[in-house]
Design a protein around this motif. Structure first.
Motif, PDB file in Angstrom:
ATOM      1  N   SER A 235       5.509 103.894  56.157  1.00  0.00           N
ATOM      2  CA  SER A 235       4.636 103.109  55.272  1.00  0.00           C
ATOM      3  C   SER A 235       5.402 102.742  54.007  1.00  0.00           C
ATOM      4  N   TYR A 236       5.071 101.608  53.472  1.00  0.00           N
ATOM      5  CA  TYR A 236       5.732 101.112  52.267  1.00  0.00           C
ATOM      6  C   TYR A 236       4.667 100.881  51.211  1.00  0.00           C
ATOM      7  N   THR A 237       4.823 101.568  50.102  1.00  0.00           N
ATOM      8  CA  THR A 237       3.827 101.479  49.036  1.00  0.00           C
ATOM      9  C   THR A 237       4.433 100.762  47.838  1.00  0.00           C
ATOM     10  N   ARG A 238       3.731  99.779  47.346  1.00  0.00           N
ATOM     11  CA  ARG A 238       4.211  99.107  46.131  1.00  0.00           C
ATOM     12  C   ARG A 238       3.053  98.886  45.174  1.00  0.00           C
ATOM     13  N   PRO A 239       3.381  98.870  43.870  1.00  0.00           N
ATOM     14  CA  PRO A 239       2.309  98.651  42.900  1.00  0.00           C
ATOM     15  C   PRO A 239       1.804  97.221  42.985  1.00  0.00           C
ATOM     16  N   SER A 240       0.555  97.048  42.666  1.00  0.00           N
ATOM     17  CA  SER A 240      -0.007  95.701  42.719  1.00  0.00           C
ATOM     18  C   SER A 240      -0.916  95.509  41.503  1.00  0.00           C
ATOM     19  N   PHE A 241      -0.739  94.403  40.820  1.00  0.00           N
ATOM     20  CA  PHE A 241      -1.509  94.147  39.606  1.00  0.00           C
ATOM     21  C   PHE A 241      -2.363  92.893  39.792  1.00  0.00           C
TER      22      PHE A 241
ATOM     23  N   LEU B 133      -5.960  90.954  24.759  1.00  0.00           N
ATOM     24  CA  LEU B 133      -6.258  89.511  24.725  1.00  0.00           C
ATOM     25  C   LEU B 133      -7.465  89.174  25.597  1.00  0.00           C
ATOM     26  N   GLY B 134      -8.142  90.204  26.085  1.00  0.00           N
ATOM     27  CA  GLY B 134      -9.316  89.930  26.914  1.00  0.00           C
ATOM     28  C   GLY B 134      -8.956  89.621  28.364  1.00  0.00           C
ATOM     29  N   VAL B 135      -7.851  90.196  28.831  1.00  0.00           N
ATOM     30  CA  VAL B 135      -7.482  90.035  30.244  1.00  0.00           C
ATOM     31  C   VAL B 135      -7.645  91.384  30.927  1.00  0.00           C
ATOM     32  N   LYS B 136      -8.452  91.408  31.979  1.00  0.00           N
ATOM     33  CA  LYS B 136      -8.631  92.668  32.714  1.00  0.00           C
ATOM     34  C   LYS B 136      -7.472  92.810  33.693  1.00  0.00           C
ATOM     35  N   VAL B 137      -6.718  93.898  33.542  1.00  0.00           N
ATOM     36  CA  VAL B 137      -5.597  94.150  34.452  1.00  0.00           C
ATOM     37  C   VAL B 137      -5.960  95.337  35.323  1.00  0.00           C
ATOM     38  N   LYS B 138      -5.977  95.107  36.622  1.00  0.00           N
ATOM     39  CA  LYS B 138      -6.274  96.203  37.536  1.00  0.00           C
ATOM     40  C   LYS B 138      -5.004  96.573  38.287  1.00  0.00           C
ATOM     41  N   GLU B 139      -4.614  97.839  38.172  1.00  0.00           N
ATOM     42  CA  GLU B 139      -3.409  98.270  38.880  1.00  0.00           C
ATOM     43  C   GLU B 139      -3.814  99.075  40.103  1.00  0.00           C
ATOM     44  N   THR B 140      -3.361  98.633  41.247  1.00  0.00           N
ATOM     45  CA  THR B 140      -3.621  99.372  42.482  1.00  0.00           C
ATOM     46  C   THR B 140      -2.287  99.545  43.186  1.00  0.00           C
ATOM     47  N   THR B 141      -2.317 100.215  44.301  1.00  0.00           N
ATOM     48  CA  THR B 141      -1.103 100.230  45.107  1.00  0.00           C
ATOM     49  C   THR B 141      -1.462  99.665  46.470  1.00  0.00           C
ATOM     50  N   SER B 142      -0.535  98.924  47.025  1.00  0.00           N
ATOM     51  CA  SER B 142      -0.780  98.447  48.382  1.00  0.00           C
ATOM     52  C   SER B 142       0.165  99.183  49.316  1.00  0.00           C
ATOM     53  N   THR B 143      -0.385  99.718  50.388  1.00  0.00           N
ATOM     54  CA  THR B 143       0.421 100.461  51.356  1.00  0.00           C
ATOM     55  C   THR B 143       0.300  99.768  52.704  1.00  0.00           C
ATOM     56  N   ALA B 144       1.439  99.531  53.333  1.00  0.00           N
ATOM     57  CA  ALA B 144       1.409  98.831  54.621  1.00  0.00           C
ATOM     58  C   ALA B 144       2.505  99.379  55.521  1.00  0.00           C
TER      59      ALA B 144
END
Ligand SMILES: [Zn+2]
Length: 590
Positions: A567-573, A475-486
């Motif tokens: 550390s806690y890692t979770r996916p981030s979109f 649909l023309g939406v750029k989805v960037k998947e990263t992980t955030s670690t803290a």
């Protein structure tokens, strides 16, 4: 098959016993919080009459044991002589009627729980949620009848979606309503008091709003904005099945949300919700409950009506009923002009991040969350976040995913609206019944033109991360998947009269590794006494592998606990529309 058998049985039994039922509802002394109910049964020829009270209220999936509020169940014959009443189970009373033609039953209901699914009575108003107030005659739920409401002297108004009885029956002391069957009687809550009432037309339907309690609402704003939502939702289905619709709104300190009915809803909101950013939360709630008049009250799994009021009814499809409704309660705000495209996309992004970032999302498939609503969603514990995923959130994300798939498959000729319309016309209009889970899956596969078994296996009955980038990319939406670690401690705490108590512990966290438990009192950290704010401050300032020593009290025994921060890692979109939005994007968020 099951449905056909049911209908035949009911038809036969009502032919044999053309019993008539008239309820009377009294509230002579509201300060004691008792409704007095009378059931006048005529044309009886049964040796015994079995009376039951539901154990749950449709739309709210918890066994609430309403019969705990019932007292003094008595029965009398025509001359006022008492008839024996036996208690059979917790919610079942048997009247030894001996074939007597007229049987008069009386009982009282303690009503002091103000919520959208329970009943309440005090000197300011009465609210009747029928499932907890009106008993039914077992085997006679399909019988229609009448209800006479006798308001307390100072209560001047009655608001309910029940049809009014004949004009000549409207007496000074009471108002008579009719119902076509027991399901309708309990599907129409009743507000009795001095509520502020206003009306407006929208989508060709007369809407009445009954406002209990003060609030900062502006009636002309409400009429305009509620109408926008109603018009936009009616446009989804192309048809609004009601002639009249009632909103009962309780303006209170702690609003609790809403409960849907076929042609009414009850909303419980904070009385100051009608201004600033809070106002959109109210409009959002209106959109949610109103959408239910189609999705769940008419489009529904077969278990959700006609109802078994005696037991839990199990369905794996609450993600469609509640989740898809939650998707639309946001989408409609976009379509009705309350949200920009960007606001909508940001809301969807937050939902995706909540869903995929939750520990429970990898443990509980959304179909199981639905099935187990009775024991999990409605009975949360300190461990729920580790084991549960709400069918509202994951269901709403799945609604967006299905919408996007339909739009891209059909190149913008169809969207989820068309599938909802199809369910409505096939199962509600044509067959007038709910669907089985197998029927729903087949209907979706046929509509999508592809076998959806894999989709169900992975994302509905399974807990896989949904491939957002490819789905919304179409649909023309750029989805960037990263992980955030803290760095993370992993326990949340609450303040209890100046003491710091552990509220929950994330599975696999530093707090769990250290041996901390829910309900531990954290007294000190590294030799200093701690308040909740100080502890949060200390923990937020730590890095991975830092160690702290906590002094805790567990069952009043002091202990020292060493915590090594992990550390806690979770996916981030992140979701972002292309600079020039695509045609499909503009169709999606029109
Ligand atoms: Zn809902």
């Amino acid at each position: 098959m099951r449905y056909v058998t049911l209908v035949l049985l009911t038809f036969c039994s009502s032919l044999v016993h053309a019993m008539e039922i008239r309820y009377q509802l009294h509230m002579p002394k509201p300060q004691n919080h008792y409704f007095e109910v009378e059931m006048l049964i005529s044309k009886n020829n049964q040796k015994t009459i079995d009376l039951k009270l539901p154990v749950w209220a449709p739309g709210s999936y918890l066994v609430r044991e309403f019969s705990k509020n019932i007292n003094l169940v008595k029965a009398f014959d025509e001359k006022g002589n008492p008839i024996e009443v036996h208690k059979i189970t917790k919610n079942h009373w048997q009247i030894n009627s001996q074939g007597k033609e007229l049987v008069h039953i009386k009982y009282e209901v303690y009503a002091f729980e103000l919520s959208v699914r329970t009943s309440f009575l005090d000197l300011s108003h009465g609210y009747v949620s029928g499932a907890g107030v009106f008993m039914y005659v077992d085997g006679q739920k399909s019988l229609g009848g009448k209800l006479d409401v006798f308001p307390y002297d100072d209560f001047k108004k009655i608001s309910t979606a029940l049809p009014l009885g004949e004009f000549e029956e409207q007496k000074r002391a009471s108002t008579t309503f009719t119902f076509k069957d027991y399901d309708q009687l309990v599907d129409c809550p009743i507000e009795i008091g001095n509520q502020e009432v206003f009306e407006f037309m929208a989508a060709g339907v007369k809407h009445t709003v009954a406002m209990y309690g003060d609030g900062n609402f502006n009636i002309s704003d409400l009429k305009r904005d509620m109408a926008k939502v109603i018009e936009a939702e009616t446009a989804v289905f192309g048809v609004n099945p009601n002639k009249n619709y009632l909103f009962i709104i309780h303006n209170v300190v702690d609003g609790q949300g809403g409960l849907e009915h076929c042609n009414s809803t009850t909303l419980s909101v904070n009385r100051w919700t009608y201004a600033g950013s809070e106002y959109l939360n109210f409009i959002n709630l209106v959109a949610h409950e109103y959408f239910h008049l189609w999705n769940v009250k008419r489009i529904r799994p077969i278990e959700l009506g006609p109802f078994d009021y005696d037991h839990e009814v199990y369905t794996s499809l609450l993600w469609v009923m509640e989740g898809v409704t939650s998707y639309y309660d946001e989408l409609i705000l976009r379509r009705a002009g309350f949200y920009s495209q960007e606001t909508f996309l940001n809301k969807l992004m937050s939902s995706i991040n909540y869903v995929e970032g939750s520990v429970g999302s990898r443990v509980q498939p959304v179909a199981h969350a639905s099935f187990d609503a009775w024991i999990k969603a409605y009975r949360p514990t300190e461990n729920s976040a580790n084991t549960s995923m709400t069918y509202y959130s994951r269901g709403s994300v799945l609604g967006a995913v299905l919408d996007a798939k339909i739009i891209s498959n059909t190149k913008g000729k169809k969207c989820l609206d068309d599938f909802m319309k199809q369910l409505y016309s096939v199962y509600y209009v044509k067959l007038n019944r709910g669907f089985t889970e197998a029927e729903f899956k087949k209907e979706l596969s046929d509509f999508m033109g592809q076998d959806m078994s894999d989709f169900f296996a992975r994302y509905v009955d399974g807990t896989e991360v949904i491939p957002y980038a490819s789905i919304f990319g179409e649909l023309g939406v750029k989805v960037k998947e990263t992980t955030s670690t803290a760095p993370s401690f992993g326990a949340s705490v609450r303040d209890e009269g100046g003491t710091v108590i552990v509220k929950s512990i994330r599975a696999g966290s530093a707090a769990e590794e250290a041996g901390l438990s829910v309900n531990d009192e954290i007294i000190g950290c590294n030799g200093y006494r701690m308040s909740q704010g100080m502890l949060d401050g200390v923990m937020n300032g730590l890095s991975v592998n830092d160690e702290v020593e906590l002094l805790i009290s567990r069952d009043e025994i002091l202990q020292s606990v060493k915590v090594k921060i992990s550390s806690y890692t979770r996916p981030s979109f992140s979701l972002k529309a292309e600079a020039t939005p695509s045609v499909l994007y503009n169709y999606w968020l029109r």
